[in-house]
Motif scaffolding. Structure first.
Motif, PDB file in Angstrom:
ATOM      1  N   LEU A 185     -36.266  40.796  27.362  1.00 31.78           N
ATOM      2  CA  LEU A 185     -35.359  41.530  26.291  1.00 31.78           C
ATOM      3  C   LEU A 185     -35.015  39.824  25.232  1.00 31.78           C
ATOM      4  N   ASP A 186     -35.507  39.860  24.235  1.00 30.34           N
ATOM      5  CA  ASP A 186     -35.108  37.898  23.492  1.00 30.34           C
ATOM      6  C   ASP A 186     -34.108  37.994  23.275  1.00 30.34           C
ATOM      7  N   ALA A 187     -33.617  36.679  23.934  1.00 30.42           N
ATOM      8  CA  ALA A 187     -34.847  36.162  24.767  1.00 30.42           C
ATOM      9  C   ALA A 187     -35.115  34.788  25.469  1.00 30.42           C
ATOM     10  N   ARG A 188     -33.320  34.972  26.127  1.00 26.20           N
ATOM     11  CA  ARG A 188     -33.506  34.636  27.470  1.00 26.20           C
ATOM     12  C   ARG A 188     -34.284  35.788  28.516  1.00 26.20           C
ATOM     13  N   GLY A 189     -33.976  36.447  28.143  1.00 26.57           N
ATOM     14  CA  GLY A 189     -34.594  37.866  29.454  1.00 26.57           C
ATOM     15  C   GLY A 189     -35.765  37.737  29.003  1.00 26.57           C
ATOM     16  N   ARG A 204     -38.582  42.333  21.361  1.00 23.29           N
ATOM     17  CA  ARG A 204     -38.367  41.333  20.016  1.00 23.29           C
ATOM     18  C   ARG A 204     -37.012  41.640  19.330  1.00 23.29           C
ATOM     19  N   LYS A 205     -36.461  40.274  18.801  1.00 19.62           N
ATOM     20  CA  LYS A 205     -35.752  40.275  17.627  1.00 19.62           C
ATOM     21  C   LYS A 205     -36.454  40.480  16.574  1.00 19.62           C
ATOM     22  N   ALA A 206     -36.047  41.949  15.818  1.00 21.13           N
ATOM     23  CA  ALA A 206     -36.931  41.917  14.189  1.00 21.13           C
ATOM     24  C   ALA A 206     -37.757  41.264  13.105  1.00 21.13           C
ATOM     25  N   TYR A 242     -28.516  47.548  16.760  1.00 21.61           N
ATOM     26  CA  TYR A 242     -28.024  47.071  17.576  1.00 21.61           C
ATOM     27  C   TYR A 242     -26.700  46.690  17.251  1.00 21.61           C
ATOM     28  N   SER A 243     -25.363  46.242  18.120  1.00 19.56           N
ATOM     29  CA  SER A 243     -24.340  45.503  17.800  1.00 19.56           C
ATOM     30  C   SER A 243     -24.063  44.941  19.607  1.00 19.56           C
ATOM     31  N   LEU A 244     -23.877  43.295  19.073  1.00 18.12           N
ATOM     32  CA  LEU A 244     -23.094  42.928  20.712  1.00 18.12           C
ATOM     33  C   LEU A 244     -22.307  41.901  20.795  1.00 18.12           C
ATOM     34  N   GLU A 245     -21.852  41.389  21.896  1.00 18.70           N
ATOM     35  CA  GLU A 245     -20.672  40.489  22.080  1.00 18.70           C
ATOM     36  C   GLU A 245     -19.428  39.619  20.285  1.00 18.70           C
ATOM     37  N   TYR A 246     -21.412  39.011  19.858  1.00 21.56           N
ATOM     38  CA  TYR A 246     -20.665  38.265  18.439  1.00 21.56           C
ATOM     39  C   TYR A 246     -22.047  38.312  17.837  1.00 21.56           C
ATOM     40  N   VAL A 266     -35.366  43.868  32.401  1.00 17.95           N
ATOM     41  CA  VAL A 266     -34.309  42.673  32.482  1.00 17.95           C
ATOM     42  C   VAL A 266     -33.476  41.653  31.338  1.00 17.95           C
ATOM     43  N   ASP A 267     -32.160  41.504  31.402  1.00 17.26           N
ATOM     44  CA  ASP A 267     -31.714  40.783  30.772  1.00 17.26           C
ATOM     45  C   ASP A 267     -30.665  39.465  31.308  1.00 17.26           C
ATOM     46  N   ASP A 268     -30.533  38.491  31.013  1.00 20.71           N
ATOM     47  CA  ASP A 268     -30.084  37.829  31.575  1.00 20.71           C
ATOM     48  C   ASP A 268     -28.236  38.119  32.176  1.00 20.71           C
ATOM     49  N   VAL A 269     -27.638  38.639  30.927  1.00 17.96           N
ATOM     50  CA  VAL A 269     -26.171  38.746  30.565  1.00 17.96           C
ATOM     51  C   VAL A 269     -26.046  40.637  30.013  1.00 17.96           C
ATOM     52  N   LEU A 270     -25.786  41.519  30.750  1.00 19.46           N
ATOM     53  CA  LEU A 270     -24.596  42.666  30.193  1.00 19.46           C
ATOM     54  C   LEU A 270     -23.136  42.187  29.737  1.00 19.46           C
ATOM     55  N   ALA A 271     -23.255  42.219  28.284  1.00 25.38           N
ATOM     56  CA  ALA A 271     -21.792  42.287  27.675  1.00 25.38           C
ATOM     57  C   ALA A 271     -21.095  43.598  27.157  1.00 25.38           C
ATOM     58  N   THR A 272     -21.574  43.799  25.829  1.00 22.88           N
ATOM     59  CA  THR A 272     -20.895  44.799  25.578  1.00 22.88           C
ATOM     60  C   THR A 272     -21.810  46.301  25.447  1.00 22.88           C
ATOM     61  N   GLY A 273     -23.330  45.607  26.012  1.00 27.61           N
ATOM     62  CA  GLY A 273     -24.457  46.718  26.660  1.00 27.61           C
ATOM     63  C   GLY A 273     -25.021  46.822  25.473  1.00 27.61           C
ATOM     64  N   GLY A 274     -25.202  46.020  24.262  1.00 26.05           N
ATOM     65  CA  GLY A 274     -25.808  47.191  22.701  1.00 26.05           C
ATOM     66  C   GLY A 274     -27.579  46.478  22.702  1.00 26.05           C
ATOM     67  N   THR A 275     -27.621  44.994  22.900  1.00 25.20           N
ATOM     68  CA  THR A 275     -28.595  44.513  23.157  1.00 25.20           C
ATOM     69  C   THR A 275     -29.763  45.951  24.586  1.00 25.20           C
ATOM     70  N   ALA A 276     -28.936  46.352  25.540  1.00 23.19           N
ATOM     71  CA  ALA A 276     -29.524  46.624  26.494  1.00 23.19           C
ATOM     72  C   ALA A 276     -30.012  47.943  26.376  1.00 23.19           C
TER      73      ALA A 276
HETATM   74  O1  LIG Z   1     -24.411  43.202  26.716  1.00 22.93           O
HETATM   75  P1  LIG Z   1     -24.950  42.535  24.566  1.00 22.93           P
HETATM   76  O2  LIG Z   1     -22.694  42.690  24.416  1.00 22.93           O
HETATM   77  O3  LIG Z   1     -25.486  43.109  23.780  1.00 22.93           O
HETATM   78  O4  LIG Z   1     -24.995  41.240  25.010  1.00 22.93           O
HETATM   79  C1  LIG Z   1     -26.379  40.732  25.909  1.00 22.93           C
HETATM   80  C2  LIG Z   1     -27.050  40.402  24.920  1.00 22.93           C
HETATM   81  O5  LIG Z   1     -26.629  38.621  23.966  1.00 22.93           O
HETATM   82  C3  LIG Z   1     -27.148  37.789  24.371  1.00 22.93           C
HETATM   83  O6  LIG Z   1     -28.547  37.772  24.199  1.00 22.93           O
HETATM   84  P2  LIG Z   1     -28.485  37.597  22.368  1.00 22.93           P
HETATM   85  O7  LIG Z   1     -28.542  38.077  21.799  1.00 22.93           O
HETATM   86  O8  LIG Z   1     -27.282  36.025  22.624  1.00 22.93           O
HETATM   87  O9  LIG Z   1     -30.033  36.528  22.498  1.00 22.93           O
HETATM   88  P3  LIG Z   1     -30.425  34.699  22.821  1.00 22.93           P
HETATM   89  O10 LIG Z   1     -31.319  36.051  24.576  1.00 22.93           O
HETATM   90  O11 LIG Z   1     -31.896  35.067  21.941  1.00 22.93           O
HETATM   91  O12 LIG Z   1     -29.998  34.277  23.092  1.00 22.93           O
HETATM   92  C4  LIG Z   1     -27.886  38.275  25.777  1.00 22.93           C
HETATM   93  O13 LIG Z   1     -29.247  36.764  25.984  1.00 22.93           O
HETATM   94  C5  LIG Z   1     -28.350  39.364  25.591  1.00 22.93           C
HETATM   95  O14 LIG Z   1     -28.972  40.071  25.177  1.00 22.93           O
END
Ligand SMILES: O=P(O)(O)OC[C@H]1O[C@H](OP(=O)(O)OP(=O)(O)O)[C@H](O)[C@@H]1O
Ligand SMILES: Nc1ncnc2[nH]cnc12
Length: 190
Positions: A72-76, A95-97, A109-113, A134-144
């Motif tokens: 998942l874009d980008a760290r993923g 990828r992002k749009a 989707y929406s995410l933490e910020y 695969v991704d680095d962080v699961l926060a609000t889960g919107g991205t995954a």
């Molecule tokens: O669970 P969520 O609330 O959706 O947040 C998790 C997402 O937030 C970060 O991505 P970010 O959009 O900041 O992108 P980046 O990897 O390009 O920095 C992180 O890499 C996850 O993909």
């Protein structure tokens, strides 16, 4: 006669990654906006032992078999490609749009910020492929959750979602579990 040591167990691989994450993760307050405590794993990836530990742990985190990895874009992307090479799979870029050429499917989707839109090339997904997300962080889960929905729309089956870090208080696991029945596994939960 030579003696080789036994292969590390799944628990040992996960434990080594947790140690690397505890030692090397950079924690930055108020980034990218006030009130967010940002967990930056780039120092872990910049360290050869850290990168290997996290790659090995993500590769065994989900015990279901998979044929393909989605980063998942980008760290993923960094993690997804490493896991794909390590496990002998190909990798999909979600990828992002506006970045993928040709025919795409997308999901808002929406995410933490903030908010965003993810896109995928459906033609890159073989019908019925079992995909590890695969991704680095699961926060609000919107991205995954958005990534899983796109993959399912493209004809894939989700083998599991493997993340390095889960920020438990943000409740993202429930959101991902609403998008897929597959296991969601975090190497470390904060
Ligand atoms: O669970 P969520 O609330 O959706 O947040 C998790 C997402 O937030 C970060 O991505 P970010 O959009 O900041 O992108 P980046 O990897 O390009 O920095 C992180 O890499 C996850 O993909
Ligand atoms: N707090 C956080 N740290 C790193 N990545 C994130 N993605 C969403 N929230 C995050």
């Amino acid at each position: 006669m030579t003696h080789s040591s036994p292969a590390p167990t799944r628990a040992e691989l996960l434990g080594s990654a947790v140690t690397a994450l505890e030692q090397l993760t950079r924690v930055v307050s108020d980034f990218p906006s006030a009130g967010v405590v940002f967990r930056d794993i780039t120092p872990v990836l910049a360290d050869p032992g850290g990168l290997m530990a996290v790659t090995q742990a993500l590769s065994v985190a989900v015990t279901q078999p998979f044929d393909l990895v989605a980063g998942l874009d980008a760290r993923g992307f960094l993690l997804g490609a490493a896991v794909a090479v390590h496990t002998g799979c190909g990798v999909l870029a979600i990828r992002k749009a506006g970045k993928l050429a040709g025919a795409v499917i997308g999901k808002d989707y929406s995410l933490e910020y903030g908010t965003g839109r993810l896109e995928l090339h459906p033609d890159d997904v073989p019908a019925g492929a079992r995909v590890l997300v695969v991704d680095d962080v699961l926060a609000t889960g919107g991205t995954a959750a958005a990534a899983c929905s796109l993959l399912i729309q493209a004809g894939a089956r989700i083998a599991g979602v493997a993340v390095v870090m889960e920020l438990v208080d943000l409740g993202g696991r429930a959101r991902v579990e609403a998008a897929t029945d597959a296991p969601v596994v975090a190497i470390c939960a904060l």
